[in-house]
Scaffold this motif. Structure first.
Motif, PDB file in Angstrom:
ATOM      1  N   VAL A 351     -50.443 -43.472 -21.739  1.00 33.17           N
ATOM      2  CA  VAL A 351     -51.246 -43.307 -20.435  1.00 33.17           C
ATOM      3  C   VAL A 351     -51.180 -44.797 -19.887  1.00 33.17           C
ATOM      4  O   VAL A 351     -51.668 -45.683 -20.536  1.00 33.17           O
ATOM      5  CB  VAL A 351     -52.725 -42.720 -20.676  1.00 33.17           C
ATOM      6  N   VAL A 352     -51.186 -44.726 -18.653  1.00 36.00           N
ATOM      7  CA  VAL A 352     -51.238 -46.193 -17.931  1.00 36.00           C
ATOM      8  C   VAL A 352     -52.265 -46.186 -16.978  1.00 36.00           C
ATOM      9  O   VAL A 352     -52.735 -45.170 -16.004  1.00 36.00           O
ATOM     10  CB  VAL A 352     -49.758 -46.271 -17.274  1.00 36.00           C
ATOM     11  N   GLU A 353     -53.075 -47.103 -16.902  1.00 35.47           N
ATOM     12  CA  GLU A 353     -54.012 -47.364 -16.035  1.00 35.47           C
ATOM     13  C   GLU A 353     -53.883 -48.910 -15.389  1.00 35.47           C
ATOM     14  O   GLU A 353     -53.594 -49.842 -15.977  1.00 35.47           O
ATOM     15  CB  GLU A 353     -55.285 -47.461 -16.783  1.00 35.47           C
ATOM     16  N   LYS A 354     -53.922 -48.931 -13.997  1.00 32.56           N
ATOM     17  CA  LYS A 354     -53.887 -50.292 -13.014  1.00 32.56           C
ATOM     18  C   LYS A 354     -55.090 -50.596 -12.537  1.00 32.56           C
ATOM     19  O   LYS A 354     -55.775 -49.752 -11.966  1.00 32.56           O
ATOM     20  CB  LYS A 354     -52.544 -49.907 -12.236  1.00 32.56           C
ATOM     21  N   LYS A 355     -55.146 -51.936 -12.428  1.00 34.81           N
ATOM     22  CA  LYS A 355     -56.391 -52.376 -11.914  1.00 34.81           C
ATOM     23  C   LYS A 355     -55.970 -53.781 -10.933  1.00 34.81           C
ATOM     24  O   LYS A 355     -55.224 -54.456 -11.570  1.00 34.81           O
ATOM     25  CB  LYS A 355     -57.404 -52.837 -12.855  1.00 34.81           C
ATOM     26  N   THR A 356     -56.403 -53.642  -9.776  1.00 31.22           N
ATOM     27  CA  THR A 356     -55.926 -54.916  -8.847  1.00 31.22           C
ATOM     28  C   THR A 356     -56.806 -55.761  -9.148  1.00 31.22           C
ATOM     29  O   THR A 356     -58.056 -55.515  -9.160  1.00 31.22           O
ATOM     30  CB  THR A 356     -56.071 -54.257  -7.466  1.00 31.22           C
TER      31      THR A 356
END
Length: 574
Positions: A351-356
């Motif tokens: 599972v992939v989680e992105k944060k700017t």
């Protein structure tokens, strides 16, 4: 004043009073008459003399001690009166002659006749009243568990313990009273044993062996080989018994501990369940291993006892075939469980989680890792898999399998991508297990703090869970990693070469990350060093170099890049 006589009795020298000498002489004459030319008479008289000599020696207070009439009477009281003994009467031959001749305390001797090597174990068996095989097993336990002390103890006892040679010594070894009747009985038994051997002997075969000296030598060599083989078989039997019993005990302990939830919950039960790759209870796997491994070792143990004692009674065909059937079933189930276990790791998903990261490239991004002091006392506490409990006593899996990757992005701002990976028997199961990984980060302005660990529930089991943190940086981005990053950095060195020493700052320039304040010898991508030396790289099609009129490169032409310094000196040709 009494006259004394010097006598030699049983190989010992004595000063004896004349009256005592006369009585002792009459005593031996009476014994000879009572034996009345029975078989082994000389051997019996010799053993009786040895025993009387031992008793008189015990009464000597000094070298000048004179054996008196009282000493002889006491010895006769122990040995018994010969006129009370009748050889023909079997009932009387089995009785003691006097109350003072009752059973004595045993003495420790080596029984070499019944022993395998030096007769130490057999002698100890007589002394303690147990079977010699248990003494041998005890020695072997000390050989393996006591770092060879069993061998040392055996040879020490071999040296210090005398061998039972005479009949009286053999009687003392077994605790029988050393009386005339017992001595005569013992000698007669030995003679009868030898007589039986001669009666059962094949005299024709013996005669043939006598005829040929070569055959005698061959037979002796064969006997030697058979003796060596028998000793080896006994030793092998003891090894099989030791290894078999040890393995069975370890397997039994494993069933009661690894599969302890049958009986009682142990603290490590959750840890074992977390590593269980099957959906079956762990105790089932323990029982399978006990039967699949234990039954062959049980038969090896029986084989060891059979080698030690060939006359050992068999356990019976019903028991043998029942155990064989149980073993086949256990092995078949274990194979199927192993196949199922392999499928539990056949798929992986994430599972992939992105944060700017809202930060200007001109501002420095600080990156560091932190640890949780509830589970560890420092960053160097590295565990790929560990069973822990949180403050609420919830069973968890703790792991430091976290890696940081620094990469370049064409976006205008930096961002973080967190990938949680796990394995399972299907893509769906693997993804569901990855979603249950608990990993935290903290972003405060230009401060990025990453956990050096992750947690997941024990019920999710350990299935290769891991966390990869990808930090994407745009062109011109300044960032400064903390020293804690070096243990978790897994970036490509061609892009980001982290220096393990010093407090350095970095900047993304083109396809490289440049260290701004690293020493020149530590910066693999420092282009200023080339500029200071005015190194020029150009492309040529062919080159033929001559030095002092001589052509180099074996006179061959080449094509490649020509590099020279500021003085035009060729440095290299690529």
């Amino acid at each position: 004043m009494n006259k004394t006589v010097n006598i030699n009795l049983g190989g010992m020298f004595f000063h004896i009073d004349e009256d005592a000498y006369v009585k002792l002489t009459r005593y031996f004459d009476a014994i000879k008459r009572s034996l009345n030319n029975s078989s082994g008479q000389d051997e019996i008289i010799k053993d009786i003399e040895m025993r009387v000599s031992e008793l008189l020696t015990e009464k000597q207070k000094s070298e000048k001690h004179v054996v008196a009439l009282k000493d002889v009477d006491e010895v006769i009281a122990v040995m018994g009166q010969p006129e009370d003994y009748i050889i023909e009467d079997e009932e009387k031959s089995n009785q003691s002659f006097n109350g003072s001749g009752t059973r004595k305390h045993k003495k420790l001797y080596r029984d070499k006749e019944k022993g395998m090597l030096g007769g130490v174990a057999t002698g100890l068996g007589h002394y303690f009243g147990i079977e010699a095989v248990w003494i041998k097993i005890l020695f072997l336990i000390f050989v393996f568990a006591g770092f060879g002390t069993g061998i040392l103890a055996y040879f020490v006892l071999w040296v210090v313990t005398p061998e039972a040679v005479t009949t009286s010594e053999k009687l003392e070894m077994t605790g029988e009273p050393v009386t005339i009747s017992n001595i005569e009985k013992k000698v007669r038994e030995e003679i009868e044993s030898l007589s039986d051997k001669f009666k059962n002997a094949d005299y024709d075969q013996m005669g043939n062996q006598v005829k040929s000296g070569a055959e005698r030598i061959s037979s002796s060599f064969g006997d030697f080989i058979m003796t060596v083989f028998k000793i080896f078989a006994k030793f092998l039997g003891i090894i099989l018994i030791m290894s078999g019993i040890s393995t069975l005990i370890l397997l039994l302990i494993g069933v009661f501990t690894l599969g302890s939830n049958i009986f009682i919950e142990f603290p490590w039960q959750n840890f074992v369940d977390a590593g269980n790759f099957t959906d079956y209870p762990i105790w089932v796997f323990g029982l399978l291993m006990f039967f699949a491994v234990g039954i062959p070792f049980f038969f090896l143990t029986l084989l060891g006892f059979k080698l030690l004692s060939p006359n050992l009674k068999s356990i019976g065909n019903i028991t043998k075939y029942t155990l064989l059937a149980v073993w086949i079933i256990a092995v078949a189930i274990a194979i199927s469980v192993g196949i199922k276990q392999a499928t539990e790791l056949s798929y992986d998903n994430k599972v992939v989680e992105k944060k700017t990261i809202n930060i200007n490239p001109q501002d420095t991004l600080f990156v560091k890792f932190r640890y949780n002091d509830y589970y560890a006392k420092g960053l160097n506490h590295h565990r790929d898999f560990e069973f822990v409990q949180d403050s609420a006593n919830n069973a968890l899996i703790y792991s430091n399998d976290v890696r940081l990757h620094v990469l370049r992005t064409d976006n205008a701002t930096a961002y973080l991508q967190i990938e949680k990976t796990a394995r399972g028997n299907s893509f769906t199961a693997a993804k569901q297990r990855a979603e249950k990984i608990d990993y935290k980060i903290q972003l405060n302005g230009n401060q990025l703090v990453l956990d050096n660990y992750f947690l997941t529930g024990v019920k999710n089991k350990f299935r290769g869970q891991e966390v990869d943190v990808y930090l994407y940086l745009p062109e011109g981005q300044l960032f400064k990693p903390d020293t804690s990053v070096q243990d978790y950095d897994d970036s490509e060195n061609d892009f980001f070469n982290l220096h393990f020493s010093g407090d350095y700052s970095y900047k993304v320039e083109g396809s490289k990350v440049k260290c701004l304040n690293c020493p020149a010898d530590e910066n693999d991508f420092d282009e200023d060093a080339d500029e200071e030396n005015n190194i020029v790289t150009d492309t040529v099609k062919e080159v033929s170099i001559k030095i002092n009129g001589k052509e180099v490169l074996n006179g061959k032409k080449t094509t490649g890049k020509l590099t020279t310094d500021k003085n035009g000196v060729i440095i290299k040709i690529n």
